[in-house]
Design a protein around this motif. Sequence first.
Motif, mmCIF file in Angstrom:
data_model
loop_
_atom_site.group_PDB
_atom_site.id
_atom_site.type_symbol
_atom_site.label_atom_id
_atom_site.label_comp_id
_atom_site.label_asym_id
_atom_site.label_seq_id
_atom_site.Cartn_x
_atom_site.Cartn_y
_atom_site.Cartn_z
ATOM 1 N N GLY A 1 -18.887 -13.494 37.255
ATOM 2 C CA GLY A 1 -18.161 -14.681 37.930
ATOM 3 C C GLY A 1 -18.484 -15.299 38.940
ATOM 4 N N ASN A 2 -18.863 -16.708 39.093
ATOM 5 C CA ASN A 2 -19.798 -17.489 40.228
ATOM 6 C C ASN A 2 -18.658 -17.373 41.511
ATOM 7 N N ASP A 3 -18.282 -16.317 41.947
ATOM 8 C CA ASP A 3 -17.347 -16.169 43.255
ATOM 9 C C ASP A 3 -17.905 -14.954 43.795
ATOM 10 N N LEU A 4 -16.991 -14.734 44.880
ATOM 11 C CA LEU A 4 -17.126 -13.244 45.809
ATOM 12 C C LEU A 4 -17.003 -12.022 44.810
ATOM 13 N N GLN A 5 -16.343 -12.002 43.879
ATOM 14 C CA GLN A 5 -15.963 -10.779 43.392
ATOM 15 C C GLN A 5 -17.110 -10.587 42.201
ATOM 16 N N GLY A 6 -17.626 -11.671 41.385
ATOM 17 C CA GLY A 6 -18.661 -11.689 40.698
ATOM 18 C C GLY A 6 -19.773 -11.246 41.403
ATOM 19 N N PHE A 7 -20.063 -11.776 42.615
ATOM 20 C CA PHE A 7 -21.271 -11.361 43.738
ATOM 21 C C PHE A 7 -21.284 -9.948 43.996
ATOM 22 N N THR A 8 -19.897 -9.239 44.154
ATOM 23 C CA THR A 8 -19.869 -7.928 44.648
ATOM 24 C C THR A 8 -20.016 -6.942 43.314
ATOM 25 N N GLU A 9 -19.793 -7.461 42.152
ATOM 26 C CA GLU A 9 -19.987 -6.643 40.980
ATOM 27 C C GLU A 9 -21.256 -6.390 40.738
ATOM 28 N N TRP A 10 -22.084 -7.672 40.868
ATOM 29 C CA TRP A 10 -23.471 -7.889 40.688
ATOM 30 C C TRP A 10 -24.383 -7.029 41.553
ATOM 31 N N VAL A 11 -24.132 -6.928 42.958
ATOM 32 C CA VAL A 11 -24.559 -6.045 43.795
ATOM 33 C C VAL A 11 -24.288 -4.642 43.527
ATOM 34 N N ASN A 12 -22.960 -4.122 43.105
ATOM 35 C CA ASN A 12 -22.872 -2.763 42.999
ATOM 36 C C ASN A 12 -23.677 -2.486 41.819
ATOM 37 N N ALA A 13 -23.830 -3.385 40.773
ATOM 38 C CA ALA A 13 -24.388 -2.760 39.557
ATOM 39 C C ALA A 13 -26.056 -2.831 40.008
ATOM 40 N N PHE A 14 -26.486 -3.747 40.803
ATOM 41 C CA PHE A 14 -27.763 -3.845 41.117
ATOM 42 C C PHE A 14 -28.367 -2.578 41.953
ATOM 43 N N ARG A 15 -27.222 -2.253 42.806
ATOM 44 C CA ARG A 15 -27.551 -1.016 43.542
ATOM 45 C C ARG A 15 -27.690 0.517 42.569
ATOM 46 N N GLN A 16 -26.530 0.271 41.618
ATOM 47 C CA GLN A 16 -26.656 1.508 40.760
ATOM 48 C C GLN A 16 -27.890 1.510 39.868
ATOM 49 N N GLU A 17 -28.238 0.625 39.532
ATOM 50 C CA GLU A 17 -29.475 0.505 38.616
ATOM 51 C C GLU A 17 -30.761 0.658 39.551
ATOM 52 N N ASP A 18 -30.701 0.190 40.828
ATOM 53 C CA ASP A 18 -31.888 0.743 41.530
ATOM 54 C C ASP A 18 -32.048 2.155 42.131
ATOM 55 N N SER A 19 -30.745 2.433 41.864
ATOM 56 C CA SER A 19 -30.917 4.254 42.480
ATOM 57 C C SER A 19 -31.353 5.280 41.537
ATOM 58 N N VAL A 20 -31.702 4.693 40.251
ATOM 59 C CA VAL A 20 -32.381 5.368 39.068
ATOM 60 C C VAL A 20 -33.866 5.194 39.539
ATOM 61 N N SER A 21 -34.388 6.264 40.515
ATOM 62 C CA SER A 21 -35.792 6.314 40.666
ATOM 63 C C SER A 21 -36.905 6.781 39.719
ATOM 64 N N GLU A 22 -36.329 7.546 38.872
ATOM 65 C CA GLU A 22 -37.118 8.131 37.864
ATOM 66 C C GLU A 22 -36.670 8.177 36.610
ATOM 67 N N GLU A 23 -37.749 7.777 35.420
ATOM 68 C CA GLU A 23 -37.320 7.496 34.253
ATOM 69 C C GLU A 23 -36.743 8.966 33.642
ATOM 70 N N PRO A 24 -35.587 8.449 32.701
ATOM 71 C CA PRO A 24 -35.141 9.752 32.015
ATOM 72 C C PRO A 24 -36.063 10.016 30.988
ATOM 73 N N HIS A 25 -35.532 11.393 30.544
ATOM 74 C CA HIS A 25 -36.528 12.084 29.443
ATOM 75 C C HIS A 25 -35.931 12.094 28.242
ATOM 76 N N TRP A 26 -36.552 11.508 27.241
ATOM 77 C CA TRP A 26 -36.151 11.575 25.887
ATOM 78 C C TRP A 26 -36.956 12.250 25.111
ATOM 79 N N LEU A 27 -36.185 12.694 23.585
ATOM 80 C CA LEU A 27 -37.110 13.415 22.803
ATOM 81 C C LEU A 27 -38.138 12.667 22.054
ATOM 82 N N GLY A 28 -39.281 13.501 22.302
ATOM 83 C CA GLY A 28 -40.434 12.603 21.787
ATOM 84 C C GLY A 28 -41.336 11.835 22.863
ATOM 85 N N LYS A 29 -40.866 11.841 23.944
ATOM 86 C CA LYS A 29 -41.461 10.903 24.991
ATOM 87 C C LYS A 29 -43.041 11.364 25.104
#
Length: 219
Positions: A27-55
Motif C-alpha cells: 500500500g502507498n502508506d506508512l504501513q506499506g512502506f514499513t512492510e517494504w522496508v522489512n522485506a528489503f531488510r530480509q532480502e538484504d540479509s541473505v548475503s550468500e547464495e543458497p546451495h541447490w542440487l546440480g549447482k
Amino acid sequence: MNFNLLKPIVELVRQFMEENNGNASYGNDLQGFTEWVNAFRQEDSVSEEPHWLGKEMGRSSDSVINTLLVRMGRYAKSYSRSAMAGSGFSSQDDFIYLISLRSVGAMSKMELIRHNVQEKPAGMLIINRLIHKGWAEQTVSEQDKRIRHIRITEKGLSVLDQHMDEIRKASRAVIGNLTHSEQMLLIALLSKLDYFHYSLYCMNLQAMDLLDAAYKKLN
C-alpha cells in the motif's frame, strides 16, 4: 535537525515509490512502506547464495526456481485432495472458484476464468460443473442484459462453509515451517512475479479470443 539522517530516509522513500508504482505489492502508506522496508531488510540479509542440487554442474537458478515452484504446486494439490475427502468437490479448482465468487462477487465467465489464471476450455468446464451442482448460478447483468454473470448460490456458500476448516488446514500445510517474516517476503516476491506474468496471460487470452472470433467469421 540532523539532515544527514534525513537524506538516506528520503532516498529510501523515493526508492519505495519507484518500485511500488510499477509493482503495487504494498500500500502507498506508512504501513506499506514499513512492510517494504522489512522485506528489503530480509532480502538484504541473505548475503550468500543458497546451495541447490546440480549447482556445481552448472544448473541455473532459473531451472531450480521453476522446479521448486512445480514441486510446491504438487504438494499443495496433495494437501487439497485431503481437504476434498467426502466434500463432493471434483478438484481443488471447485472450491477455489467458489472462494473467488464469495470474496470478489459475481463475475462474467471470462472474468472468473482470468481471475483464476486458467485456459478458457478448462475454466468453462469448472464453471459448468459448479452450475450443474447448484453451487453457482448464471444471472443477467442489470446494467447490460447481454452480459451474464456467475455468482455463488446459498448451496455453494453452505458447502464451502462446511469444508472451510479443512481447506484452511491444507493452506497452512503448504506454508510449512516458514516464519512470519519469511511469509511476508515470499508474498512480496510471488506478488511481483504474479504481476509480471498476469499481464502476459491476459494479453494471451485476448489474442486467443480474437483468433476464435476470426475463425468463426470464416466458417
